[in-house]
Design a protein around this motif. Sequence first.
Motif, PDB file in Angstrom:
ATOM      1  N   ILE A  13       0.840  -1.200   0.000  1.00  0.00           N
ATOM      2  CA  ILE A  13       0.000   0.000   0.000  1.00  0.00           C
ATOM      3  C   ILE A  13       0.873   1.246   0.000  1.00  0.00           C
ATOM      4  N   ALA A  17       1.210   4.090  -2.912  1.00  0.00           N
ATOM      5  CA  ALA A  17       0.994   5.502  -2.584  1.00  0.00           C
ATOM      6  C   ALA A  17       2.215   6.331  -2.976  1.00  0.00           C
ATOM      7  N   LEU A  30      -4.599   5.799   4.159  1.00  0.00           N
ATOM      8  CA  LEU A  30      -4.986   4.584   3.439  1.00  0.00           C
ATOM      9  C   LEU A  30      -4.852   3.349   4.325  1.00  0.00           C
TER      10      LEU A  30
END
Length: 69
Positions: A13, A17, A30
């Motif tokens: 993740i 990002a 997130l």
Amino acid sequence: MTEPISAAQARAIVYDAYTTGLPQAAAAQLLAGRATPAWVAHEYAVLRKRGISSMAGQQSLFDTAETES
């Protein structure tokens, strides 16, 4: 309650990002409390040290050389 995720999933993740140019605060959001902002900052620093472009994901989205062939 948030579902637990593995460190590898959290790193994926953060990588996504980072490579799409999102700021660290957005990456932390997130992860929705599954990682601290300090951990996200550390992961961003690791990616920078590895020489990974913070815009690599955006560049691949708009790379016309692959679609023209």
